[in-house]
Design a protein around this motif. Structure first.
Motif, PDB file in Angstrom:
ATOM      1  N   ASN A  79       0.831  -1.217   0.000  1.00 34.43           N
ATOM      2  CA  ASN A  79       0.000   0.000   0.000  1.00 34.43           C
ATOM      3  C   ASN A  79       0.861   1.261   0.000  1.00 34.43           C
ATOM      4  N   ARG A  82       2.157   1.593  -3.430  1.00 31.17           N
ATOM      5  CA  ARG A  82       1.101   2.066  -4.325  1.00 31.17           C
ATOM      6  C   ARG A  82       0.752   3.541  -4.043  1.00 31.17           C
ATOM      7  N   HIS A  83       0.710   3.872  -2.736  1.00 27.99           N
ATOM      8  CA  HIS A  83       0.419   5.264  -2.383  1.00 27.99           C
ATOM      9  C   HIS A  83       1.491   6.200  -2.926  1.00 27.99           C
ATOM     10  N   GLN A  87       0.812   8.925  -5.536  1.00 27.52           N
ATOM     11  CA  GLN A  87       1.176  10.304  -5.250  1.00 27.52           C
ATOM     12  C   GLN A  87       2.069  10.873  -6.337  1.00 27.52           C
TER      13      GLN A  87
END
Length: 400
Positions: A79, A82-83, A87
Motif C-alpha cells: 500500500n 502504491r500510495h 502520489q
C-alpha cells in the motif's frame, strides 16, 4: 479464528454428553458410583484432549498470527508503494494540468491583450476623431460667435443712430401690421390733418358712420440711450443712479407722447387717442412698471402705450371689429335676398297648388274612364254568354 475455537469447544461438550449417555445406556443397572467414575474418567480424557487441542490451537493461532502479521506487513508495504506511486502519478498529472492551464491562460491572456489592444486602439481612434470633429465644430462656433459679435456690434452701432433706430422700430411695426391686417386696412406715412406736413408712420383705417374714414395713428418710439442707462444702473445696484435713469426714461416717454398727441390726434379725421409702439418687450415692461406713467399718458396725452405682444392683441381685436362691421353692412343685402326668396317660394307654392288641382281633375277623369270600362266589360260578358243560331237571326241571309 475465535469462531473456530468456539465451535471446537461446543463439539467437545457435545461429545462428552454423548459419551455419558452411551455409558449410562451400557451400564443400565450399574450404580451411580460407577457411572460417576466413568464420567469422571471420560471427563479427564476430554480435558486432556481439550488441553492438547488448545495447545495445538494456540500454536496454530500463533502461526496464523505470524502469517497474518507478515501478510499485513506485506500489504502495508504494498500500500505504501502504491500510495507513493499514486502520489507520484498525481503529482505528474497535476504538473501536466498546471502546465496546460498556464499555457491556456497565457494563450487567453495574449488573446485578451490583442482584443483589448485592438478595441482600445479603435476606441481611441474613434475618440480622437470625435474630439477632432468637436474641435472643428467649436472652431466653427467660435467663428460664428465672432461674426455674431460683429453683427451685434453693427446692430449696436445702428441702434446708436437715432434715424436708424427709428427705421428699425418702423420695420418691426410694419411686419406686425402685415401679419394681422390686410393692405387696405392700414396706410403708411399718412398726413392725418388736412394741409399738414406731419405724417404718422402708420394709421389703421376705421370705417366712419357716414361713409367717411377715421384713422387710428400708430407711431414707434425707442428711447434707447435712456433705457440702456437704466439697465446699467440696475446691474450696478446703484439705487440713486437707478432712480435718476428712471426719471430720465419717464421724461423721454412723456415728451414722445406729447409729440404724438400734438401732431397726430385730430378728430374727426382721427380717433381721439393714438398708439405709441415700443419695439422691445423689456422697454414696454419697464414703462408699464413705472407707477402711474401709463395712466398719465392715457388721461393727459390720450396716448396708449403698447409693446409687440399687446399690439398683436389690439390688432386682433380691430380685425374682429372689421369683420363685425362687414357683417353689419351685408345684413341689409341678406334681408333683401331673404325677401326675394320668400316671394319666389310663395309662387312656387301656387304652382304646386295649381298642379294639385290639375292632378285631381286628371284623377277624376281616370276614375270615370275606369267606370265606363267596367260597364263595357259587363256588356261584353253578357254577349259572350248568348248562344247564337244563324238561322234565327233576323235580317241575315242563310248561308252567310
Amino acid at each position: 479464528m475465535m469462531i473456530a475455537v468456539f465451535i471446537l469447544v461446543i463439539l467437545n461438550i457435545l461429545a462428552t454428553v454423548c459419551i455419558a449417555l452411551l455409558l449410562i445406556r451400557r451400564t443400565g443397572g450399574v450404580d451411580d458410583q460407577v457411572i460417576r467414575e466413568a464420567v469422571r474418567s471420560t471427563h479427564g480424557e476430554l480435558r486432556q484432549d481439550l488441553s492438547a487441542q488448545r495447545s495445538e490451537l494456540r500454536q496454530t493461532l500463533g502461526q496464523v498470527r505470524t502469517e497474518i502479521d507478515a501478510k499485513l506487513g506485506a500489504m502495508a508495504d504494498g500500500n505504501a508503494r502504491r500510495h507513493l506511486q499514486l502520489q507520484t502519478l498525481m503529482q505528474e498529472q497535476m504538473d501536466k494540468l498546471r502546465a496546460g492551464n498556464e499555457a491556456k491562460l497565457e494563450q487567453m491572456r495574449e488573446t485578451v491583450d490583442e482584443k483589448l489592444q485592438g478595441t482600445l486602439e479603435k476606441r481611441l481612434g474613434e475618440s480622437f476623431e470625435l474630439v477632432s470633429k468637436r474641435l472643428e465644430m467649436v472652431q466653427q462656433g467660435l467663428g460664428e460667435m465672432q461674426s455674431l459679435a460683429q453683427d451685434v456690434g453693427g446692430l449696436k452701432r445702428v441702434l446708436t443712430n437715432v434715424k436708424s433706430r427709428g427705421t428699425w422700430g418702423e420695420v418691426q411695426l410694419e411686419r406686425q401690421l402685415e401679419d394681422i391686417l390686410t393692405r387696405d386696412q392700414y396706410e403708411q406715412n399718412v398726413a392725418i390733418v388736412p394741409g399738414s406736413r406731419e405724417a404718422v408712420e402708420f394709421a389703421v383705417i376705421l370705417p366712419g358712420r357716414e361713409d367717411g374714414t377715421i384713422y387710428l395713428p400708430i407711431d414707434s418710439k425707442l428711447p434707447q440711450e435712456d433705457y440702456e442707462r437704466l439697465l446699467d444702473a440696475q446691474e450696478s445696484g446703484d439705487k440713486a443712479a437707478v432712480e435718476q435713469a428712471s426719471r430720465a426714461l419717464d421724461k423721454a416717454i412723456i415728451e414722445q407722447a406729447k409729440l404724438i398727441s400734438g401732431k397726430y390726434i385730430a378728430p374727426p379725421h382721427s380717433t381721439d387717442f393714438a398708439i405709441m409702439y415700443l419695439p422691445t418687450e423689456g422697454l414696454f415692461a419697464e414703462v408699464v412698471r413705472r407707477p402711474g406713467l401709463a395712466s398719465k399718458l392715457q388721461t393727459e396725452h390720450r396716448v396708449l402705450v403698447t409693446g409687440p405682444t399687446t399690439l398683436m392683441s389690439l390688432l386682433n381685436s380691430l380685425q374682429m371689429g372689421f369683420r363685425t362691421l362687414a357683417i353689419e353692412k351685408r345684413s341689409s343685402e341678406v334681408w333683401q335676398v331673404l325677401a326675394a326668396a320668400k316671394d319666389e317660394f310663395r309662387k312656387y307654392g301656387d304652382v304646386w297648388d295649381k298642379l294639385g288641382k290639375q292632378l285631381s281633375a286628371a284623377q277624376n277623369t281616370v276614375q270615370a274612364a275606369g267606370t265606363r270600362t267596367r260597364a263595357v266589360e259587363r256588356t261584353l260578358r253578357d254577349v259572350e254568354s248568348v248562344n247564337v243560331e244563324p238561322t234565327t237571326l233576323p235580317g241575315i241571309m242563310p248561308g252567310i
